[in-house]
Design a protein around this motif. Structure first.
Motif, PDB file in Angstrom:
ATOM      1  N   THR A  93     -15.083   2.335   1.655  1.00 40.23           N
ATOM      2  CA  THR A  93     -15.118   3.758   1.303  1.00 40.23           C
ATOM      3  C   THR A  93     -15.114   4.644   2.544  1.00 40.23           C
ATOM      4  OG1 THR A  93     -17.541   3.844   1.298  1.00 40.23           O
ATOM      5  CG2 THR A  93     -16.459   3.246  -0.778  1.00 40.23           C
ATOM      6  N   ASP A  94     -14.777   4.073   3.701  1.00 36.78           N
ATOM      7  CA  ASP A  94     -14.955   4.792   4.963  1.00 36.78           C
ATOM      8  C   ASP A  94     -13.635   5.151   5.641  1.00 36.78           C
ATOM      9  OD1 ASP A  94     -14.235   2.200   5.578  1.00 36.78           O
ATOM     10  OD2 ASP A  94     -15.696   1.960   7.197  1.00 36.78           O
ATOM     11  N   PHE A  95     -12.561   5.269   4.866  1.00 35.83           N
ATOM     12  CA  PHE A  95     -11.286   5.662   5.445  1.00 35.83           C
ATOM     13  C   PHE A  95     -11.312   7.178   5.657  1.00 35.83           C
ATOM     14  CE2 PHE A  95      -9.789   2.000   2.657  1.00 35.83           C
ATOM     15  CZ  PHE A  95      -9.933   1.061   3.673  1.00 35.83           C
ATOM     16  N   ALA A  96     -11.484   7.609   6.908  1.00 37.26           N
ATOM     17  CA  ALA A  96     -11.740   9.016   7.204  1.00 37.26           C
ATOM     18  C   ALA A  96     -10.944   9.454   8.419  1.00 37.26           C
ATOM     19  CB  ALA A  96     -13.227   9.246   7.464  1.00 37.26           C
ATOM     20  N   ALA A  97     -10.636  10.743   8.457  1.00 39.89           N
ATOM     21  CA  ALA A  97     -10.044  11.336   9.653  1.00 39.89           C
ATOM     22  C   ALA A  97     -11.151  11.637  10.639  1.00 39.89           C
ATOM     23  CB  ALA A  97      -9.299  12.617   9.292  1.00 39.89           C
ATOM     24  N   PRO A  98     -11.081  11.093  11.858  1.00 37.29           N
ATOM     25  CA  PRO A  98     -12.089  11.453  12.854  1.00 37.29           C
ATOM     26  C   PRO A  98     -11.992  12.937  13.195  1.00 37.29           C
ATOM     27  CG  PRO A  98     -10.402  10.025  13.808  1.00 37.29           C
ATOM     28  CD  PRO A  98     -10.056  10.188  12.375  1.00 37.29           C
ATOM     29  N   ALA A  99     -13.095  13.533  13.593  1.00 40.10           N
ATOM     30  CA  ALA A  99     -13.058  14.923  14.037  1.00 40.10           C
ATOM     31  C   ALA A  99     -12.036  15.055  15.158  1.00 40.10           C
ATOM     32  CB  ALA A  99     -14.433  15.370  14.509  1.00 40.10           C
ATOM     33  N   GLY A 100     -11.100  15.980  15.005  1.00 39.12           N
ATOM     34  CA  GLY A 100     -10.058  16.145  15.995  1.00 39.12           C
ATOM     35  C   GLY A 100      -8.953  15.113  15.904  1.00 39.12           C
ATOM     36  N   SER A 153       6.394  -2.058 -23.278  1.00 38.39           N
ATOM     37  CA  SER A 153       5.226  -2.809 -22.834  1.00 38.39           C
ATOM     38  C   SER A 153       5.664  -3.863 -21.828  1.00 38.39           C
ATOM     39  CB  SER A 153       4.560  -3.492 -24.027  1.00 38.39           C
ATOM     40  OG  SER A 153       3.562  -4.410 -23.628  1.00 38.39           O
ATOM     41  N   GLY A 154       4.786  -4.123 -20.829  1.00 40.10           N
ATOM     42  CA  GLY A 154       5.023  -5.249 -19.935  1.00 40.10           C
ATOM     43  C   GLY A 154       5.889  -4.949 -18.728  1.00 40.10           C
ATOM     44  N   VAL A 155       6.067  -3.656 -18.381  1.00 38.47           N
ATOM     45  CA  VAL A 155       6.883  -3.304 -17.210  1.00 38.47           C
ATOM     46  C   VAL A 155       5.941  -2.891 -16.074  1.00 38.47           C
ATOM     47  CG1 VAL A 155       8.771  -1.916 -16.317  1.00 38.47           C
ATOM     48  CG2 VAL A 155       8.704  -2.534 -18.755  1.00 38.47           C
ATOM     49  N   PRO A 156       5.892  -3.651 -14.980  1.00 38.88           N
ATOM     50  CA  PRO A 156       4.864  -3.418 -13.964  1.00 38.88           C
ATOM     51  C   PRO A 156       5.214  -2.339 -12.950  1.00 38.88           C
ATOM     52  CG  PRO A 156       6.167  -5.307 -13.328  1.00 38.88           C
ATOM     53  CD  PRO A 156       6.690  -4.859 -14.685  1.00 38.88           C
ATOM     54  N   MET A 157       4.170  -1.762 -12.343  1.00 41.32           N
ATOM     55  CA  MET A 157       4.285  -1.101 -11.058  1.00 41.32           C
ATOM     56  C   MET A 157       4.128  -2.187 -10.000  1.00 41.32           C
ATOM     57  SD  MET A 157       2.028   2.006  -9.320  1.00 41.32           S
ATOM     58  CE  MET A 157       0.475   1.135  -9.096  1.00 41.32           C
ATOM     59  N   THR A 158       5.045  -2.234  -9.039  1.00 38.16           N
ATOM     60  CA  THR A 158       5.048  -3.289  -8.031  1.00 38.16           C
ATOM     61  C   THR A 158       4.724  -2.685  -6.676  1.00 38.16           C
ATOM     62  OG1 THR A 158       6.752  -4.462  -9.295  1.00 38.16           O
ATOM     63  CG2 THR A 158       6.380  -5.174  -7.031  1.00 38.16           C
ATOM     64  N   VAL A 159       3.687  -3.203  -6.019  1.00 41.96           N
ATOM     65  CA  VAL A 159       3.183  -2.653  -4.764  1.00 41.96           C
ATOM     66  C   VAL A 159       3.403  -3.678  -3.653  1.00 41.96           C
ATOM     67  CG1 VAL A 159       1.204  -1.624  -3.595  1.00 41.96           C
ATOM     68  CG2 VAL A 159       1.428  -1.409  -6.088  1.00 41.96           C
ATOM     69  N   ASP A 160       4.144  -3.286  -2.625  1.00 42.63           N
ATOM     70  CA  ASP A 160       4.447  -4.188  -1.520  1.00 42.63           C
ATOM     71  C   ASP A 160       3.286  -4.276  -0.534  1.00 42.63           C
ATOM     72  OD1 ASP A 160       5.684  -5.740   0.401  1.00 42.63           O
ATOM     73  OD2 ASP A 160       6.921  -4.123   1.176  1.00 42.63           O
ATOM     74  N   TYR A 161       2.722  -3.135  -0.148  1.00 37.33           N
ATOM     75  CA  TYR A 161       1.580  -3.131   0.773  1.00 37.33           C
ATOM     76  C   TYR A 161       0.838  -1.809   0.635  1.00 37.33           C
ATOM     77  CZ  TYR A 161       4.540  -0.196   3.802  1.00 37.33           C
ATOM     78  OH  TYR A 161       5.334   0.810   4.281  1.00 37.33           O
ATOM     79  N   VAL A 162      -0.375  -1.812   1.134  1.00 38.13           N
ATOM     80  CA  VAL A 162      -1.161  -0.588   1.331  1.00 38.13           C
ATOM     81  C   VAL A 162      -1.713  -0.657   2.746  1.00 38.13           C
ATOM     82  CG1 VAL A 162      -3.148   0.777   0.593  1.00 38.13           C
ATOM     83  CG2 VAL A 162      -1.804  -0.467  -1.101  1.00 38.13           C
ATOM     84  N   THR A 163      -1.657   0.460   3.467  1.00 39.49           N
ATOM     85  CA  THR A 163      -2.177   0.461   4.827  1.00 39.49           C
ATOM     86  C   THR A 163      -2.845   1.792   5.142  1.00 39.49           C
ATOM     87  OG1 THR A 163      -1.625   0.064   7.158  1.00 39.49           O
ATOM     88  CG2 THR A 163       0.016   1.230   5.834  1.00 39.49           C
ATOM     89  N   VAL A 164      -3.869   1.728   5.980  1.00 38.32           N
ATOM     90  CA  VAL A 164      -4.563   2.916   6.478  1.00 38.32           C
ATOM     91  C   VAL A 164      -4.488   2.877   7.997  1.00 38.32           C
ATOM     92  CG1 VAL A 164      -6.757   4.162   6.598  1.00 38.32           C
ATOM     93  CG2 VAL A 164      -6.146   2.902   4.512  1.00 38.32           C
ATOM     94  N   SER A 165      -4.094   3.989   8.601  1.00 40.45           N
ATOM     95  CA  SER A 165      -4.063   4.078  10.060  1.00 40.45           C
ATOM     96  C   SER A 165      -4.686   5.397  10.483  1.00 40.45           C
ATOM     97  CB  SER A 165      -2.634   3.962  10.584  1.00 40.45           C
ATOM     98  OG  SER A 165      -1.798   4.968  10.043  1.00 40.45           O
ATOM     99  N   SER A 166      -5.117   5.479  11.734  1.00 41.87           N
ATOM    100  CA  SER A 166      -5.743   6.707  12.206  1.00 41.87           C
ATOM    101  C   SER A 166      -5.412   6.942  13.666  1.00 41.87           C
ATOM    102  CB  SER A 166      -7.264   6.677  12.012  1.00 41.87           C
ATOM    103  OG  SER A 166      -7.866   5.764  12.907  1.00 41.87           O
ATOM    104  N   ARG A 167      -5.535   8.196  14.053  1.00 41.77           N
ATOM    105  CA  ARG A 167      -5.427   8.594  15.450  1.00 41.77           C
ATOM    106  C   ARG A 167      -6.705   9.313  15.810  1.00 41.77           C
ATOM    107  NH1 ARG A 167      -1.089  12.905  16.519  1.00 41.77           N
ATOM    108  NH2 ARG A 167      -2.843  14.303  16.145  1.00 41.77           N
ATOM    109  N   SER A 168      -7.359   8.872  16.888  1.00 46.68           N
ATOM    110  CA  SER A 168      -8.669   9.410  17.224  1.00 46.68           C
ATOM    111  C   SER A 168      -8.546  10.781  17.847  1.00 46.68           C
ATOM    112  CB  SER A 168      -9.411   8.468  18.175  1.00 46.68           C
ATOM    113  OG  SER A 168      -8.710   8.335  19.397  1.00 46.68           O
ATOM    114  N   GLY A 169      -9.611  11.566  17.731  1.00 45.39           N
ATOM    115  CA  GLY A 169      -9.656  12.881  18.345  1.00 45.39           C
ATOM    116  C   GLY A 169      -9.867  12.776  19.837  1.00 45.39           C
TER     117      GLY A 169
END
Length: 445
Positions: free
Chosen positions: A116-123, A284-300
């Motif tokens: 639950t800690d995916f956050a934008a750093p200050a700056g 019925s039965g038609v999926p949503m298909t997800v290849d990847y999920v990613t979180v990235s950040s740039r520090s202040g």
């Protein structure tokens, strides 16, 4: 937004993703220039198995425990953790599949990140991204189908009553098989308020080829705290189509919605207030298909604190800027040399992994702090062990010490602690303003 929190950095660049004849699966991409990957899931694994329980929580039934019925949106499906509804395909993808049974009842799946800690750093900036093919149905066959990739503020987990003030960032939503992607910020109060609830502050983009249902597309949002005013930006295939600025609302509403961690959610809802309910023609039965999920950040400020590697002596001086992770703070200079953890306000936190207290119990926590906060502005520094939501084992109160470079050691009693723990310092205040800078801390027997 406090003036002390404003950092003048360049706005982040986005990386375009050209799809055209894109493959059905792709490796998690490298982050944009200047960013660092924080977390990702490529959904590799054996076909017809569940995604990693180390990464994901499976929401079940028709609501959170004690939360609004039908997930608060009027959707009709039962969410399950059955592999018929949520599973890996064996080719590096996740499938979330809505199903109708012989009695006309619908099931589907909804998963959310453990973290639950995916956050934008200050700056700095945080980016949420996923590569997805929406359920490949249109027209009458898509009536009531509502796939989404979105996020909620960390304080929602376990509370379920503080929406929309805690912030909801919808990276991608789609309804009824139309070739349109939607992105929305929900915040403030409902109904109405500065964020026009229950609709939120939304934007959309249409006309994709292949369609959103006919091929994979990349969906991303960036929460940018390096600009003034701060900003949210939405992208499909690397092209920005929507933005929301902090200047569109009061500072408290913006801060409450964005200055904290988030968790991510993938789901396919059926029915509800936006798409309307399915009909006998809905497939019925038609999926949503997800290849990847990613979180990235740039520090202040381009400054990355040195990680401790999980080997800290509780009885030595621990420099505050040597955190392993943080939310909402910023590294600042100390007059005369050195660094400190600054710009600390309500809801911020810093985590120090692997603090070794040994076998002889510690009974005191002592922090070297400074504060130039205005009269009447004060707050608490709380020590928690191994979780940001654990009960505090020590608490100290901090008010103005005579200035942001005027330091004072403030001790607090500590329930006898032994062994090795991750130490969470959490900061709380009744006011939104910065109330403390932290130079260092230690523990004593």
């Amino acid at each position: 937004m406090s003036f002390r929190r404003i950092s003048a950095l360049l706005a982040t660049a986005c990386v375009a993703v050209l799809l055209g004849s894109a493959p059905a699966t792709a490796a998690v991409p490298a982050p944009p220039a200047g960013f660092t990957t924080v977390w990702s899931d490529d959904f590799n694994g054996t076909a017809n198995t569940l995604p990693s329980s180390g990464n994901w929580i499976f929401d079940l039934g028709h609501s959170y425990p004690g939360g609004a019925g039908n997930w608060g949106t009027g959707e009709i499906e039962e969410m399950t953790n059955r592999t018929q509804n949520v599973s890996l395909d064996g080719n590096g993808n996740l499938r979330i599949t809505p199903l109708r049974d012989a009695s006309g009842n619908w099931t589907s799946a909804r998963i959310e990140t453990q973290r639950t800690d995916f956050a934008a750093p200050a700056g700095g900036v945080v980016r949420f991204e996923s590569r997805i093919q929406l359920p490949n149905v249109t027209g009458a066959a898509a009536q009531g189908i509502w796939p989404a990739f979105w996020s909620l503020g960390d304080a929602f987990r376990g509370n379920y009553t503080n929406w929309p003030g805690v912030g909801e960032i919808d990276v991608m939503e789609n309804v009824n098989g139309v070739n349109t992607g939607y992105g929305t910020l929900h915040c403030g109060v409902a109904p109405g308020g500065p964020c026009n609830e229950y609709n939120g502050l939304g934007g959309s983009k249409s006309g994709f080829s292949p369609t959103l249902q006919g091929g994979f597309h990349t969906y991303a949002v960036e929460l940018d705290r390096s600009t003034s005013p701060e900003q949210l930006r939405w992208y499909i295939d690397g092209q920005q189509f929507h933005s929301v600025s902090a200047s569109q609302m009061d500072a408290t509403t913006w801060n409450n919605a964005t200055h904290h961690g988030f968790f991510l959610i993938l789901n396919v809802a059926v029915g509800g207030s936006w798409p309307g309910n399915p009909t006998a023609s809905t497939a019925s039965g038609v999926p949503m298909t997800v290849d990847y999920v990613t979180v990235s950040s740039r520090s202040g400020g381009g400054t990355t604190p040195p990680p401790a590697g999980g080997n800290r002596d509780a009885y030595a001086t621990i420099q505050a800027e040597s955190y392993d992770s943080q939310v909402g703070t910023q590294i600042a200079d100390v007059d005369g040399g050195g660094k400190k953890l600054g710009y600390i306000a309500n809801g911020d936190r810093a985590v120090y992994n692997g603090v070794n207290f040994g076998s002889s119990a510690a009974h005191t926590f002592a922090a070297k702090v400074a504060s130039g906060a205005a009269a009447g502005v004060s707050g608490l520094v709380e020590v928690r062990l191994d979780s940001a939501t654990a009960s505090p084992v020590s608490t100290i109160a901090v008010a103005n010490t005579g200035g942001w470079q005027t330091y004072k050691e403030v001790p607090g009693s500590l329930s006898g602690v032994t062994g090795t723990h991750d130490v969470y310092l959490t900061f709380s205040s009744g006011q939104p303003s910065d109330f403390v800078d932290l130079d260092s801390f230690t523990f004593r027997h």
